[in-house]
Design a protein around this motif. Sequence first.
Motif, PDB file in Angstrom:
ATOM      1  N   VAL A 229       0.849  -1.191   0.000  1.00  0.00           N
ATOM      2  CA  VAL A 229       0.000   0.000   0.000  1.00  0.00           C
ATOM      3  C   VAL A 229       0.881   1.236   0.000  1.00  0.00           C
ATOM      4  CG1 VAL A 229      -1.538   1.389   1.463  1.00  0.00           C
ATOM      5  CG2 VAL A 229      -2.042  -1.009   1.057  1.00  0.00           C
ATOM      6  N   ILE A 230       0.478   2.203  -0.804  1.00  0.00           N
ATOM      7  CA  ILE A 230       1.092   3.525  -0.821  1.00  0.00           C
ATOM      8  C   ILE A 230       0.009   4.507  -0.385  1.00  0.00           C
ATOM      9  CG2 ILE A 230       2.106   5.317  -2.278  1.00  0.00           C
ATOM     10  CD1 ILE A 230       3.124   3.050  -4.114  1.00  0.00           C
ATOM     11  N   ILE A 231       0.359   5.405   0.520  1.00  0.00           N
ATOM     12  CA  ILE A 231      -0.574   6.462   0.921  1.00  0.00           C
ATOM     13  C   ILE A 231      -0.261   7.676   0.051  1.00  0.00           C
ATOM     14  CG2 ILE A 231      -1.403   7.908   2.805  1.00  0.00           C
ATOM     15  CD1 ILE A 231      -1.942   4.885   3.195  1.00  0.00           C
ATOM     16  N   ALA A 232      -1.192   8.028  -0.824  1.00  0.00           N
ATOM     17  CA  ALA A 232      -0.957   9.104  -1.789  1.00  0.00           C
ATOM     18  C   ALA A 232      -1.936  10.249  -1.566  1.00  0.00           C
ATOM     19  CB  ALA A 232      -1.099   8.576  -3.215  1.00  0.00           C
ATOM     20  N   GLU A 233      -1.459  11.464  -1.755  1.00  0.00           N
ATOM     21  CA  GLU A 233      -2.341  12.617  -1.718  1.00  0.00           C
ATOM     22  C   GLU A 233      -3.147  12.650  -3.012  1.00  0.00           C
ATOM     23  OE1 GLU A 233       0.123  16.021  -1.113  1.00  0.00           O
ATOM     24  OE2 GLU A 233       0.577  15.457   0.962  1.00  0.00           O
ATOM     25  N   HIS A 234      -4.430  12.958  -2.908  1.00  0.00           N
ATOM     26  CA  HIS A 234      -5.303  12.901  -4.086  1.00  0.00           C
ATOM     27  C   HIS A 234      -4.816  13.826  -5.193  1.00  0.00           C
ATOM     28  CE1 HIS A 234      -7.198  16.609  -2.572  1.00  0.00           C
ATOM     29  NE2 HIS A 234      -7.799  16.705  -3.743  1.00  0.00           N
ATOM     30  N   GLN A 235      -4.220  14.957  -4.836  1.00  0.00           N
ATOM     31  CA  GLN A 235      -3.751  15.897  -5.849  1.00  0.00           C
ATOM     32  C   GLN A 235      -2.562  15.339  -6.632  1.00  0.00           C
ATOM     33  OE1 GLN A 235      -3.157  18.760  -2.839  1.00  0.00           O
ATOM     34  NE2 GLN A 235      -5.088  19.825  -3.203  1.00  0.00           N
ATOM     35  N   ALA A 236      -1.732  14.516  -5.979  1.00  0.00           N
ATOM     36  CA  ALA A 236      -0.558  13.942  -6.651  1.00  0.00           C
ATOM     37  C   ALA A 236      -0.971  12.944  -7.724  1.00  0.00           C
ATOM     38  CB  ALA A 236       0.350  13.263  -5.629  1.00  0.00           C
ATOM     39  N   LEU A 237      -2.161  12.360  -7.574  1.00  0.00           N
ATOM     40  CA  LEU A 237      -2.661  11.397  -8.559  1.00  0.00           C
ATOM     41  C   LEU A 237      -3.737  12.000  -9.452  1.00  0.00           C
ATOM     42  CD1 LEU A 237      -2.902   8.172  -6.370  1.00  0.00           C
ATOM     43  CD2 LEU A 237      -1.073   8.867  -7.920  1.00  0.00           C
ATOM     44  N   ALA A 238      -4.014  13.281  -9.277  1.00  0.00           N
ATOM     45  CA  ALA A 238      -5.044  13.998 -10.043  1.00  0.00           C
ATOM     46  C   ALA A 238      -6.419  13.352  -9.899  1.00  0.00           C
ATOM     47  CB  ALA A 238      -4.646  14.117 -11.515  1.00  0.00           C
ATOM     48  N   VAL A 239      -6.735  12.906  -8.679  1.00  0.00           N
ATOM     49  CA  VAL A 239      -8.050  12.333  -8.393  1.00  0.00           C
ATOM     50  C   VAL A 239      -8.998  13.480  -8.075  1.00  0.00           C
ATOM     51  CG1 VAL A 239      -9.375  10.888  -6.802  1.00  0.00           C
ATOM     52  CG2 VAL A 239      -7.115  10.151  -7.579  1.00  0.00           C
ATOM     53  N   PRO A 240     -10.052  13.648  -8.864  1.00  0.00           N
ATOM     54  CA  PRO A 240     -10.967  14.761  -8.605  1.00  0.00           C
ATOM     55  C   PRO A 240     -11.836  14.498  -7.374  1.00  0.00           C
ATOM     56  CG  PRO A 240     -11.764  13.443 -10.445  1.00  0.00           C
ATOM     57  CD  PRO A 240     -10.434  12.862 -10.033  1.00  0.00           C
ATOM     58  N   LEU A 241     -11.930  15.503  -6.524  1.00  0.00           N
ATOM     59  CA  LEU A 241     -12.809  15.474  -5.355  1.00  0.00           C
ATOM     60  C   LEU A 241     -13.655  16.742  -5.394  1.00  0.00           C
ATOM     61  CD1 LEU A 241     -10.428  14.180  -2.512  1.00  0.00           C
ATOM     62  CD2 LEU A 241     -12.112  12.890  -3.819  1.00  0.00           C
ATOM     63  N   PRO A 242     -14.714  16.816  -4.593  1.00  0.00           N
ATOM     64  CA  PRO A 242     -15.542  18.032  -4.599  1.00  0.00           C
ATOM     65  C   PRO A 242     -14.692  19.294  -4.382  1.00  0.00           C
ATOM     66  CG  PRO A 242     -16.604  16.319  -3.328  1.00  0.00           C
ATOM     67  CD  PRO A 242     -15.239  15.797  -3.680  1.00  0.00           C
ATOM     68  N   GLU A 243     -15.075  20.373  -5.036  1.00  0.00           N
ATOM     69  CA  GLU A 243     -14.296  21.611  -5.012  1.00  0.00           C
ATOM     70  C   GLU A 243     -14.156  22.210  -3.624  1.00  0.00           C
ATOM     71  OE1 GLU A 243     -15.540  24.432  -7.936  1.00  0.00           O
ATOM     72  OE2 GLU A 243     -15.490  22.950  -9.534  1.00  0.00           O
TER      73      GLU A 243
ATOM     74  N   LEU B 234     -15.726  11.871   3.204  1.00  0.00           N
ATOM     75  CA  LEU B 234     -15.506  13.029   4.061  1.00  0.00           C
ATOM     76  C   LEU B 234     -16.832  13.758   4.265  1.00  0.00           C
ATOM     77  CD1 LEU B 234     -12.255  14.279   2.323  1.00  0.00           C
ATOM     78  CD2 LEU B 234     -12.433  13.018   4.468  1.00  0.00           C
ATOM     79  N   PRO B 235     -16.989  14.404   5.417  1.00  0.00           N
ATOM     80  CA  PRO B 235     -18.264  15.089   5.690  1.00  0.00           C
ATOM     81  C   PRO B 235     -18.672  16.100   4.621  1.00  0.00           C
ATOM     82  CG  PRO B 235     -16.936  14.995   7.673  1.00  0.00           C
ATOM     83  CD  PRO B 235     -16.079  14.477   6.547  1.00  0.00           C
ATOM     84  N   SER B 236     -17.720  16.682   3.909  1.00  0.00           N
ATOM     85  CA  SER B 236     -18.065  17.657   2.870  1.00  0.00           C
ATOM     86  C   SER B 236     -18.567  17.004   1.588  1.00  0.00           C
ATOM     87  CB  SER B 236     -16.864  18.545   2.555  1.00  0.00           C
ATOM     88  OG  SER B 236     -15.787  17.762   2.121  1.00  0.00           O
ATOM     89  N   MET B 237     -18.490  15.671   1.515  1.00  0.00           N
ATOM     90  CA  MET B 237     -19.004  14.960   0.346  1.00  0.00           C
ATOM     91  C   MET B 237     -20.494  14.704   0.536  1.00  0.00           C
ATOM     92  SD  MET B 237     -16.070  12.140  -0.247  1.00  0.00           S
ATOM     93  CE  MET B 237     -14.467  12.552  -0.863  1.00  0.00           C
ATOM     94  N   LYS B 238     -21.208  14.669  -0.565  1.00  0.00           N
ATOM     95  CA  LYS B 238     -22.640  14.411  -0.484  1.00  0.00           C
ATOM     96  C   LYS B 238     -22.880  12.916  -0.295  1.00  0.00           C
ATOM     97  CE  LYS B 238     -23.856  18.313  -3.333  1.00  0.00           C
ATOM     98  NZ  LYS B 238     -24.482  18.783  -4.539  1.00  0.00           N
ATOM     99  N   PRO B 239     -23.976  12.542   0.366  1.00  0.00           N
ATOM    100  CA  PRO B 239     -24.306  11.115   0.459  1.00  0.00           C
ATOM    101  C   PRO B 239     -24.440  10.524  -0.941  1.00  0.00           C
ATOM    102  CG  PRO B 239     -25.766  12.417   1.850  1.00  0.00           C
ATOM    103  CD  PRO B 239     -24.954  13.379   1.032  1.00  0.00           C
ATOM    104  N   THR B 240     -24.025   9.264  -1.103  1.00  0.00           N
ATOM    105  CA  THR B 240     -24.024   8.671  -2.428  1.00  0.00           C
ATOM    106  C   THR B 240     -25.412   8.266  -2.903  1.00  0.00           C
ATOM    107  OG1 THR B 240     -23.501   6.549  -1.443  1.00  0.00           O
ATOM    108  CG2 THR B 240     -21.659   7.849  -2.274  1.00  0.00           C
ATOM    109  N   LYS B 241     -26.277   7.856  -2.013  1.00  0.00           N
ATOM    110  CA  LYS B 241     -27.617   7.404  -2.425  1.00  0.00           C
ATOM    111  C   LYS B 241     -28.679   7.930  -1.468  1.00  0.00           C
ATOM    112  CE  LYS B 241     -26.520   4.515  -5.779  1.00  0.00           C
ATOM    113  NZ  LYS B 241     -26.942   4.653  -7.115  1.00  0.00           N
ATOM    114  N   SER B 242     -29.717   8.496  -2.028  1.00  0.00           N
ATOM    115  CA  SER B 242     -30.848   8.933  -1.229  1.00  0.00           C
ATOM    116  C   SER B 242     -32.037   7.998  -1.436  1.00  0.00           C
ATOM    117  CB  SER B 242     -31.262  10.361  -1.600  1.00  0.00           C
ATOM    118  OG  SER B 242     -31.817  10.358  -2.906  1.00  0.00           O
TER     119      SER B 242
END
Length: 166
Positions: A71-85, A149-157
């Motif tokens: 396992v590698i612990i990577a910062e999302h920005q280093a892998l260009a993984v999009p997250l909520p703004e 993360l709490p700032s993410m929206k729930p995935t299913k309503s």
Amino acid sequence: QLDQDYFAPRIVQIAGPYPGLSRDEYFAVTSEPAPEQGQWTYDFSDPDGPQLGTVAIEGSNVVASCEDPVVIIAEHQALAVPLPEVIKDPVDLIVLVDRAANYFEERKFLVLALPGDDSLQIGAFPSKQDLPEGSEILGQVVLCQIPWLPSMKPTKSGFMEVDEYF
């Protein structure tokens, strides 16, 4: 009693943080075989060896089929993984790599060692010719786990009209 097709979580050692992970750190960790389906495994740290972090990854066919996981612990920005703004700070991702898969494959993220650079690189390339010259493939990324993360929206309503991810 567990079912015969149950995949237990797999305990995998953490090589270190990315970016900045060196080749020596990457190969310093060891891996154990996946448990048989319907079974589980244990981890007993070696008190005389280096004290490395471990993480349990939810069991699945993908995780169980890794021959030499790390396992590698990577910062999302280093892998260009999009997250909520609204997320401005780096978010740690769990990146599961199979070191036994040290060959090129299309549509796969690869862990590379570049000549003259002690830090490893992670990236995907459309063809083998697009790999950096002289690079060595050290493994393939098989899973990238993003925390909720709490700032993410729930995935299913339950209602497609209000779900952002349906």
